[in-house]
Design a protein around this motif. Structure first.
Motif, PDB file in Angstrom:
ATOM      1  N   HIS A 144       0.824  -1.219   0.000  1.00  0.00           N
ATOM      2  CA  HIS A 144       0.000   0.000   0.000  1.00  0.00           C
ATOM      3  C   HIS A 144       0.850   1.259   0.000  1.00  0.00           C
ATOM      4  CE1 HIS A 144      -4.202  -1.120   0.229  1.00  0.00           C
ATOM      5  NE2 HIS A 144      -3.876  -2.113   1.026  1.00  0.00           N
ATOM      6  N   LYS A 145       2.121   1.124   0.331  1.00  0.00           N
ATOM      7  CA  LYS A 145       3.011   2.286   0.436  1.00  0.00           C
ATOM      8  C   LYS A 145       3.575   2.735  -0.908  1.00  0.00           C
ATOM      9  CE  LYS A 145       4.399   1.146   5.132  1.00  0.00           C
ATOM     10  NZ  LYS A 145       5.534   0.778   5.994  1.00  0.00           N
ATOM     11  N   PHE A 146       3.372   1.951  -1.961  1.00  0.00           N
ATOM     12  CA  PHE A 146       3.841   2.379  -3.286  1.00  0.00           C
ATOM     13  C   PHE A 146       3.154   3.683  -3.666  1.00  0.00           C
ATOM     14  CE2 PHE A 146       5.096  -2.098  -4.167  1.00  0.00           C
ATOM     15  CZ  PHE A 146       6.368  -1.846  -4.648  1.00  0.00           C
ATOM     16  N   THR A 147       3.917   4.640  -4.172  1.00  0.00           N
ATOM     17  CA  THR A 147       3.329   5.913  -4.576  1.00  0.00           C
ATOM     18  C   THR A 147       2.681   5.822  -5.946  1.00  0.00           C
ATOM     19  OG1 THR A 147       5.474   6.632  -5.420  1.00  0.00           O
ATOM     20  CG2 THR A 147       4.901   7.298  -3.180  1.00  0.00           C
ATOM     21  N   ASP A 148       3.151   4.919  -6.778  1.00  0.00           N
ATOM     22  CA  ASP A 148       2.606   4.766  -8.121  1.00  0.00           C
ATOM     23  C   ASP A 148       1.461   3.752  -8.121  1.00  0.00           C
ATOM     24  OD1 ASP A 148       2.828   3.152 -10.942  1.00  0.00           O
ATOM     25  OD2 ASP A 148       3.265   5.291 -11.197  1.00  0.00           O
ATOM     26  N   TYR A 149       0.344   4.140  -8.701  1.00  0.00           N
ATOM     27  CA  TYR A 149      -0.857   3.291  -8.727  1.00  0.00           C
ATOM     28  C   TYR A 149      -0.571   1.945  -9.376  1.00  0.00           C
ATOM     29  CZ  TYR A 149      -5.357   1.471 -10.163  1.00  0.00           C
ATOM     30  OH  TYR A 149      -6.435   0.644 -10.380  1.00  0.00           O
ATOM     31  N   ASN A 150       0.131   1.944 -10.495  1.00  0.00           N
ATOM     32  CA  ASN A 150       0.360   0.693 -11.230  1.00  0.00           C
ATOM     33  C   ASN A 150       1.211  -0.280 -10.427  1.00  0.00           C
ATOM     34  OD1 ASN A 150      -1.112   1.421 -13.553  1.00  0.00           O
ATOM     35  ND2 ASN A 150       0.594   2.680 -14.229  1.00  0.00           N
ATOM     36  N   PHE A 151       2.271   0.216  -9.785  1.00  0.00           N
ATOM     37  CA  PHE A 151       3.102  -0.654  -8.954  1.00  0.00           C
ATOM     38  C   PHE A 151       2.304  -1.187  -7.771  1.00  0.00           C
ATOM     39  CE2 PHE A 151       6.813   1.900 -10.641  1.00  0.00           C
ATOM     40  CZ  PHE A 151       7.273   0.878 -11.446  1.00  0.00           C
ATOM     41  N   ARG A 152       1.520  -0.309  -7.152  1.00  0.00           N
ATOM     42  CA  ARG A 152       0.733  -0.688  -5.983  1.00  0.00           C
ATOM     43  C   ARG A 152      -0.286  -1.771  -6.338  1.00  0.00           C
ATOM     44  NH1 ARG A 152      -0.462   4.126  -4.541  1.00  0.00           N
ATOM     45  NH2 ARG A 152      -2.400   4.284  -5.709  1.00  0.00           N
TER      46      ARG A 152
END
Length: 84
Positions: free
Chosen positions: A18-26
């Motif tokens: 959940h800590k990923f800033t990028d939507y696609n990576f998250r």
């Protein structure tokens, strides 16, 4: 014991992803975690559980590194981020 450890790691993986800033990576990380570990939470074979725990620990460390690197660089917010 091993099932509890796997469940704890599963929750940690989801929290960290959940800590990923990028939507696609998250979203990719969350789908991958749910696919690889979510269906195996009821596993009873100790050997398989130990392998899953080992892989989950490796994935957790990898996600932590990727999140840290991702936070170093500013990215534009994805249009779908507004819904979360």
């Amino acid at each position: 014991m091993a099932r509890n450890q796997l469940a704890k790691l599963y929750k940690q993986l989801l929290t960290e992803s959940h800590k990923f800033t990028d939507y696609n990576f998250r979203s990719h990380a969350m789908r991958r975690i749910q696919h690889l570990y979510g269906k195996n939470l009821e596993e009873t074979n100790e050997e398989k559980l130990q392998d899953l725990i080992k892989n989950a620990e490796h994935d957790f460390k990898q996600i932590q590194r990727q999140v840290t690197i991702g936070q170093l660089y500013k990215v534009e917010h994805h249009i779908l981020d507004q819904n979360e």
